[in-house]
Each structure stands twice: as structure tokens, then as C-alpha cells.
Design an enzyme around this catalytic site. Structure first.
Site, PDB file in Angstrom:
ATOM      1  N   LYS A 177       0.870  -1.176   0.000  1.00  0.00           N
ATOM      2  CA  LYS A 177       0.000   0.000   0.000  1.00  0.00           C
ATOM      3  C   LYS A 177       0.912   1.233   0.000  1.00  0.00           C
ATOM      4  CE  LYS A 177      -1.714   2.716   2.991  1.00  0.00           C
ATOM      5  NZ  LYS A 177      -1.600   3.946   2.195  1.00  0.00           N
ATOM      6  N   GLY A 230       7.029   4.893   8.352  1.00  0.00           N
ATOM      7  CA  GLY A 230       6.183   6.071   8.520  1.00  0.00           C
ATOM      8  C   GLY A 230       6.392   6.660   9.897  1.00  0.00           C
ATOM      9  N   SER A 231       5.381   7.338  10.394  1.00  0.00           N
ATOM     10  CA  SER A 231       5.523   8.035  11.675  1.00  0.00           C
ATOM     11  C   SER A 231       5.506   7.047  12.842  1.00  0.00           C
ATOM     12  CB  SER A 231       4.385   9.033  11.836  1.00  0.00           C
ATOM     13  OG  SER A 231       3.157   8.338  11.844  1.00  0.00           O
ATOM     14  N   GLY A 235       3.250   3.744  13.460  1.00  0.00           N
ATOM     15  CA  GLY A 235       4.024   2.525  13.724  1.00  0.00           C
ATOM     16  C   GLY A 235       3.547   1.825  14.992  1.00  0.00           C
ATOM     17  N   GLU A 252      10.077   1.113  10.645  1.00  0.00           N
ATOM     18  CA  GLU A 252      11.048   2.200  10.429  1.00  0.00           C
ATOM     19  C   GLU A 252      10.289   3.500  10.640  1.00  0.00           C
ATOM     20  OE1 GLU A 252      14.186   1.789   9.910  1.00  0.00           O
ATOM     21  OE2 GLU A 252      14.191  -0.348   9.448  1.00  0.00           O
ATOM     22  N   CYS A 286      13.550  11.071   6.743  1.00  0.00           N
ATOM     23  CA  CYS A 286      13.601  10.536   8.113  1.00  0.00           C
ATOM     24  C   CYS A 286      14.967  10.809   8.727  1.00  0.00           C
ATOM     25  CB  CYS A 286      13.306   9.053   8.110  1.00  0.00           C
ATOM     26  SG  CYS A 286      14.237   8.167   6.874  1.00  0.00           S
ATOM     27  N   GLN A 333       0.686  19.056   6.122  1.00  0.00           N
ATOM     28  CA  GLN A 333       2.081  19.079   6.576  1.00  0.00           C
ATOM     29  C   GLN A 333       2.617  20.514   6.574  1.00  0.00           C
ATOM     30  OE1 GLN A 333       3.507  16.858   8.190  1.00  0.00           O
ATOM     31  NE2 GLN A 333       5.612  17.628   8.213  1.00  0.00           N
ATOM     32  N   GLU A 387       9.620  15.723  16.205  1.00  0.00           N
ATOM     33  CA  GLU A 387       9.916  15.664  14.768  1.00  0.00           C
ATOM     34  C   GLU A 387       9.014  16.658  14.032  1.00  0.00           C
ATOM     35  OE1 GLU A 387       8.715  12.178  12.414  1.00  0.00           O
ATOM     36  OE2 GLU A 387      10.714  12.189  11.508  1.00  0.00           O
TER      37      GLU A 387
END
Ligand code: NAD
Length: 497
Positions: A177, A230-231, A235, A252, A286, A333, A387
Site C-alpha cells: 500500500k 512512517g511516523s 508505527g 522504520e 527521516c 504538513q 519531529e
């Protein structure tokens, strides 16, 4: 709208519309007048059909000799290489990063595909002596089965390829996806794989929303591993859902990466590194540099040098070769980045440059923000801790290497760090004591190569690594094999002769 292309899901070797009958528009973040395409707004049924196809194809694919699987991947890599320019410009249009960076993204996919094609003739296990006579011991890698991948938007082709190629060479089948914001690059990757001979059902793709598709991609009992990038927030959802069924999860996640600049650093080089680390990919990597820890004796000079350089960066549509920094991915964002800039100001950090959304002319059509530098940042500020995922750099002062290392470790994340120094002792001490998965000496916090492990500690990851041979450990399980040719019962640990 009539000339806008509609892209389908890819299931069992066919391009199929979603059972929902719905599509969504994806627009260019540098020019929202441009519709990149219509993509399927998939639902659980589509994900389940893709998993079904992958599950059936697995029974054949796992038995294809790995060198043959490698030959197919080799052809895929050549195909990506031949189409690199078109793939890169598609990616700049859908994601925004500048064309030289999207060429790099496609190159990462090419490198990973060639690398894993070569693994088809390795996939080494070990042979080792037995403690018993006339007995042979060895290990082999066995595939897991169906792997599902949930991908982010910041590396639209590299990250999918980093997951797909090691999984495929090990003999697994996959359902991916892509991020809602960058599906075209994965459509392009599917096309290349399909047309170069990856059999039907071995690779499948469903586009659409994570929260809608996530439960099927994670909970279906035929899925053996979920690989997520992803974030950290998402996660955690993936991790908790996988834990219920002891399903493998490779995660990750976020980063808050640091560049240390010591008093003996080559300042020109440190500024080059900080500029590329903080504002490359509009800070949406990242591994982006979001924190600078700078020695107090050089902080004034370093700050004025980087501010001067940041002001000169050309921001705009990344298809123009002269542009240094593209837009933010989307309105949400952009709002988030602007929110953090306001937080930084209200917390008392000193805004040295930037801080504004860019407007007027072409800027009005996209999500552009100025490269932003804050100095006088303190460790209790949210811009130091959280972040931001945008072109915002925070500078903090230190007085010694020990303090710099403590500041570097003052984060819940652990992806990447770097140090600029001429002192080998400082470099090695920092290398040893900073708790990250990736570390650079006299280089920026970004710039991973595909044949080394990639990933992070603490809330960045859950102990797995992508890329390198470490990726093979994610997508295969060891089987230890004992062959007894003595013709009698031999009991390990019990029979001594
Ligand atoms: P995100 O977490 O919003 O989305 C990532 C993916 O998860 C998308 O495909 C999304 O559709 C899906 N998703 C969202 N909600 C879900 C749910 N409830 N269940 C299942 N799937 C769901 O992240 P993003 O905005 O796409 O990417 C930015 C983040 O990714 C940053 O935090 C960045 O640091 C991180 N990132 C990490 C690495 C790494 O290797 N450590 C690499 C790239 C990006």
C-alpha cells in the site's frame, strides 16, 4: 478532467478498479492546478483480494530457484535504469522534491534491485560440524509467505523497492500500500516488475487510506510480516495490531537527527553538510538534520554562515534544474511546519531566517515555506524535541564533546547522527557513544547506501534493519538442518561416543 489518467490497483497480474467504485485525485504539491492522476480509493475487500492472490502465488514462487528470481530482478533493475528520467520527473510531480533528488530516489531503487538480484546466487547459510559422528549440520533461509508493506511518501520508489526486492529474492510474495500522496511511483514500479516477468500474484498493490486498509493488511492470517515505514504514531498502531497474533513487524519510524559541530571542525564543510541535511528534500527525510549542536567557540560564525547560505537557496518547482528546494508535500504538513515555527518563536528561540509561507505568483499554487533556522534553542523547547519533518533547523550550543554527546542523545529517536571534527579521538568517541542506527563522520546525517543496514534505535525502530544483508533477515527465517547418516539413534548432549 477528461484527460486525467485513472490508475488501477494491481492484483494477480491485472489492473483492477476498486470494489468501492471510488477514486481520489492526487495533485502536484508545487502546482495544485495539476492533477497527477486518479487513484483507487480501495476498501478492505480489495486488500483481501490482493492477499488472496499473493497467498496463491507464494506456493509457486517459493520454489523458483533463487538465481532465477534474481535474473528477473536484474531485468527489472535494467528497466528502471533505462526509464530513470521519466520515473524521476513523475516522482517530482507527485512528491515535489527536486529532480536531482528524485533521480537519486530512483537510483536507490535501481541499486537495491541489482543488489538483491545478486543475492539470488548467495543467500548464504552456514555449514558447521556436528558434535556427533556421521552427522551433517547446516542452515538455510526459508521465506515467510505473504508480506504486506505500508509505505510513506518521502521516498516514493526507494522505500517500496527496499522492502520489495529483498522480500522477493527470498521467495516471498507481497502486497504493497503506497502512501496516499505518492502512488504513481509505485504504479511505475509494479509496471516495471510485471513487464519484466515477475509472475502474476507475486506482487500486488492497493492504493488508498491507511486507516481503511491497515486492518486487512495487518490482521489477515495469511499475512506473515508487516513492513512499515512512517511516523512513530502510526508505527505504534501497526506494532500493537501485529503483536496480538505474534506477527512479525518491521518498523522504520521517526527521527530527530543531529549534526555536531566541534570547535576544530572545517566550518565550510559543516555548513555544506547542515544545509544539505536540513533542507534537502525540504527537510522531509527521516534522516534530515533538524538539530545542530555547535561548540560555543564557533557557534556565532557557524550560525551566520548557515543563515547566509539558507537565504540564498532557490525554492520552487523541483522540475526546474536550478531549484534547490521544493514544496512541502501537502496542506496538512505545511500547516504542521508553520505551527512548529510559531511554537519555536513563542518558546523564545531566535528566528534567524525564514519562518514564512512563500506567496505570490507560482508560490500561491503550491505548499512552499522558507528554509528556516532557529538559534538560541534550549532542550526544553518542543522544536528541539519533536519531529517537525520540514525545513526547520534548531541550533544549540555546547562546551565540550561530552556535553555534545549528551545533547545528541537527548531525544526519543535514534536514526542518524553526525560529527564534524578533525580530532580522531572525538570522532571515535562520538561514534561509540551516540545511540543511533546510522552515524557519519564529517558528512551530513543523510546519504545512506543500499548495501549497508538502515534503521534506527529507540522509538525509530524495533530492532530490525532494512537494506544490506540485514534485510534478508527480515524477509526469511532460519531453518537449522541436521542430517544423520550414522544409521543409528544418536542423542545430542547425551551420547558421548
Ligand atoms: P504516516 O505514518 O502518516 O503514514 C505512513 C503510511 O502509513 C501511509 O501509507 C499511511 O497511509 C499509512 N497509515 C496511516 N494510518 C494508518 C493506520 N491506522 N493503519 C495502517 N496504516 C496507516 O507517515 P508519513 O507522513 O507517510 O511519513 C512521514 C514519517 O515517516 C516521518 O515520521 C518519517 O520520519 C517517517 N519515515 C521514516 C523512515 C525510516 O526509515 N525510519 C523513512 C521515511 C519516513
Amino acid at each position: 478532467m477528461s484527460n486525467v489518467t485513472e490508475y488501477k490497483n494491481f492484483i494477480n497480474g491485472q489492473w483492477l478498479a476498486s470494489k468501492s467504485g471510488q477514486t481520489y485525485e492526487n495533485r502536484n504539491p508545487a502546482n495544485t492546478d495539476e492533477i497527477i492522476g486518479l487513484f483507487q480509493q480501495s476498501v478492505a475487500e480489495d486488500a483481501t483480494a490482493a492477499i488472496e492472490a499473493a497467498s496463491e502465488a507464494y506456493q509457486k514462487w517459493r520454489l523458483v530457484p533463487a538465481p532465477k528470481r534474481g535474473e528477473i530482478l536484474y531485468n527489472v533493475a535494467k528497466r528502471l535504469f533505462d526509464n530513470k528520467e521519466d520515473l524521476s520527473s513523475d516522482m517530482t510531480r507527485e512528491m515535489g522534491k527536486v529532480i536531482k533528488e528524485t533521480r537519486g530516489d530512483v537510483q536507490e531503487a535501481i541499486d537495491m534491485t541489482f543488489y538483491m538480484a545478486g543475492e539470488g546466487r548467495r543467500l548464504f547459510g552456514i555449514t558447521t560440524p556436528s558434535e556427533l559422528a556421521n552427522k551433517f549440520n547446516m542452515t538455510i533461509r526459508q521465506p515467510l509467505g505473504v508480506c504486506t508493506f505500508i509505505a510513506p511518501w518521502n521516498f516514493p520508489m526507494a522505500i517500496p523497492a527496499w522492502k520489495m526486492m529483498p522480500a522477493l529474492i527470498c521467495g516471498n510474495t507481497i502486497v504493497i500500500k503506497p502512501s496516499e500522496h505518492t502512488p504513481l511511483s509505485v504504479v511505475n514500479l509494479m509496471k516495471a516488475c510485471h513487464e519484466e516477468g515477475v509472475p502474476a500474484g507475486v506482487i500486488n498493490m492497493v492504493t488508498g487510506d491507511g486507516p481503511v486498509l491497515g486492518p486487512s493488511l495487518i490482521n489477515d492470517p495469511r499475512v506473515k510480516i508487516v513492513s512499515f515505514t512512517g511516523s512513530t504514531r502510526t508505527g505504534r498502531i501497526v506494532s500493537e495490531a501485529c503483536a496480538k497474533n505474534f506477527k512479525h513487524a518491521c518498523l522504520e519510524m521517526g527521527g530527530k537527527n543531529v549534526e555536531i559541530v566541534m570547535d576544530d571542525a572545517n566550518l565550510e564543510l559543516a555548513v555544506d553538510g547542515a544545509l544539505w541535511g536540513a533542507f534537502g528534500t525540504t527537510g522531509q527525510r527521516c534522516t534530515a538534520t533538524s538539530r545542530i549542536v555547535c561548540h560555543k567557540d564557533v557557534i556565532e560564525k557557524f550560525t551566520s554562515m548557515i543563515v547566509e547560505r539558507a537565504k540564498k537557496l532557490k525554492v520552487g518547482n523541483g522540475l526546474d534544474e536550478a531549484i534547490d528546494m521544493g514544496p512541502i508535500i501537502n496542506q496538512k504538513q505545511l500547516d504542521n511546519v508553520l505551527k512548529y515555527i510559531e511554537i519555536g518563536k513563542s518558546e523564545g528561540a531566535k528566528l534567524q531566517t525564514g519562518g514564512e509561507r512563500m506567496t505570490g505568483g507560482e508560490y500561491d499554487k503550491g505548499y512552499f515555506v522558507q528554509p528556516t533556522v532557529f538559534s538560541d534553542v534550549t532542550t526544553d523547547m518542543r522544536i528541539w524535541k519533536e519531529e517537525i519533518f520540514g525545513p526547520v533547523l534548531s541550533i544549540v550550543s555546547c562546551s565540550s564533546l561530552d556535553e555534545a554527546i549528551n545533547l545528541a542523545n537527548d531525544t526519543v529517536y535514534g536514526l542518524s547522527a553526525s560529527i564534524y571534527t578533525q580530532d580522531i579521538n572525538s570522532a571515535y568517541t562520538a561514534m561509540r557513544d551516540i545511540n543511533t542506527g546510522i552515524f557519519y563522520v564529517n558528512a551530513p546525517t543523510i546519504g545512506a547506501e543500499t548495501h549497508l543496514p538502515f534503521g534506527g534505535t529507540k522509538e525509530t525502530g524495533n530492532g530490525h534493519r532494512e537494506a544490506g544483508t540485514a534485510a534478508l533477515d527480515v524477509f526469511s527465517e532460519w531453518k537449522s538442518i541436521y542430517v544423520d547418516f550414522s544409521g543409528k539413534l544418536q542423542r545430542a548432549q547425551i551420547d558421548t561416543e
